[in-house]
Write a protein that holds these residues in place. Sequence first.
Motif, PDB file in Angstrom:
ATOM      1  N   CYS A 123      39.004  53.412  44.082  1.00 26.86           N
ATOM      2  CA  CYS A 123      39.010  52.346  43.354  1.00 26.86           C
ATOM      3  C   CYS A 123      38.808  51.177  44.326  1.00 26.86           C
ATOM      4  N   ARG A 167      41.297  45.913  42.659  1.00 21.66           N
ATOM      5  CA  ARG A 167      41.057  46.438  41.123  1.00 21.66           C
ATOM      6  C   ARG A 167      42.693  47.086  40.782  1.00 21.66           C
ATOM      7  N   SER A 168      43.815  46.314  41.048  1.00 28.04           N
ATOM      8  CA  SER A 168      44.844  46.517  40.370  1.00 28.04           C
ATOM      9  C   SER A 168      45.865  45.421  39.946  1.00 28.04           C
ATOM     10  N   LEU A 178      45.322  54.491  35.543  1.00 28.55           N
ATOM     11  CA  LEU A 178      44.135  54.314  35.458  1.00 28.55           C
ATOM     12  C   LEU A 178      43.537  53.524  34.111  1.00 28.55           C
ATOM     13  N   PRO A 204      33.420  52.325  41.556  1.00 26.17           N
ATOM     14  CA  PRO A 204      34.935  51.775  42.121  1.00 26.17           C
ATOM     15  C   PRO A 204      35.482  50.626  41.755  1.00 26.17           C
ATOM     16  N   ILE A 264      37.017  50.693  37.918  1.00 25.00           N
ATOM     17  CA  ILE A 264      38.196  51.310  37.695  1.00 25.00           C
ATOM     18  C   ILE A 264      39.400  50.526  37.889  1.00 25.00           C
TER      19      ILE A 264
END
Length: 369
Positions: A264, A268-269, A283, A350, A353
Motif C-alpha cells: 500500500c 493510503r490509510s 483494506l 499500491p 489500496i
Amino acid sequence: MKALTLDRVSKAFGDNLVVQDVSLRVEPGELFTLLGPSGCGKTTLLRMVAGFYYPTRGRILFGDRDLTTVPPHRRGVGMVFQNYALFPHMTVFENVAFGLRLRRVPRDELARRVRRALAQVQLEGYEGRRIDQLSGGQQQRVALARALVIQPDLLLLDEPLSNLDAKLREDTRSEIRRLQLSAGITTLYVTHDQAEAMAMSDRIAVLNQGRVLQVGTPEAIYHRPASRFVAGFIGKSNLVDATVVQRRADGAVQVRAGDVLLWCEAGRSNPGVPVDEGRIVTLCIRPEAFQPAAAGAANVLRGRVLVAEYAGSHTRYRLEAGGLEWLVDLPAGSGAAVRPGGELEVAVAPAQIFIVEAAGAQAGGAPAA
C-alpha cells in the motif's frame, strides 16, 4: 443565499433515539445529500428541517434565522415528497398554484409564475391535465414545479425518484440537478441510492443508526471512506482483513491478505489507523482498480474465475486468488475475457489500496461488498 446549519440535533420518539447529535452545514447554493439505509434517520432529519418535527435537542439555523420551532409554512421551504403528495382532484395548474394561493399571490402573478415553473420542468401545455392522466415521471415534475413556484430559499427532496423505473430515474435526476444549478437553490436531498447520491451531489453525509459517519464530496467518500460501513455502502468494494507485515521508512506498508502479499502506498490509510507490524487492518480495493497484470507489475493476483458477468463497458469477475474471493472489473477490450473456470492474472497499484480501519482480533478475508 444562506447556509443551512444543524447544530447538535437529536430526535427521540419516546425512548427511541432516531437522530443522535447531528451537526452539519449546507453551503449556500449547494446540493447536499443525506445518504443511508432505511431507518438510519435521514428522513427524520429532513422533516425537522421542514418543520414537521421539532428536535428533541439542538438547533436548526438558516442563515442567522433560528428555524428550530418555526412552523412549516413560515420557513420559506419547498418540499418534494417521496409519493409526490399531489391532489388527484386538481389539474396540473391547480396543483402547482396551490402554495401561491395560500400566500394570496395576485391572480396575474400567480398565472405567470405557474407557467414559468411548468416551463422549468418542461410541462408547458399540461396545465389542464388531471394528475391521473400523467406518467410517474410527469407527476414527479409537477411536484417539483409546485415546490419551485413559491421561490423557496431552501429546497428539500425526500427520495423523489424512488417510484420511477431505472431509465426514467436517471433522466429525472439529471433534470433535477440542472434545475437546482440554474436556480441556485440551497438543496437538501434524501436518498438510500448511492449511485443517485454520487451522481447529483456537491457533498454527501453518510448516516447509519441516527449518526453521521462521514461528510465529503462524492470523490472523497468513494476513494477515502472513513469506515468499513461507508466503504461497503458506497459502491462495490473488496473489503479484506489483512495483517501488516512491514512498514518502510517512506511510509509504504506491506500487508498479507490470505496468501497474498500487497504493498500500500504511503499515506493510503485513514488518519489514526495503526499500521505497526502485526496489526490487523481492513483494506478497501475497488473492483475497477484492478488491471490485467503486466510484466513486473506490483501486487499481482493469480487465480480461478468463479463468475464472469458482461456489463457492456466492463466485465465483472469473481476471482478466487490467494485463498480469498475478489471482485474484479476489467474494461471491455482489455483482452482479458476469461470464462468461469479459467485462470486470470490481474494487478492493483499500491496507490489504489486504502487502509480503512483497524480490523477485529482475527485476520481473514471478508466477502466482497
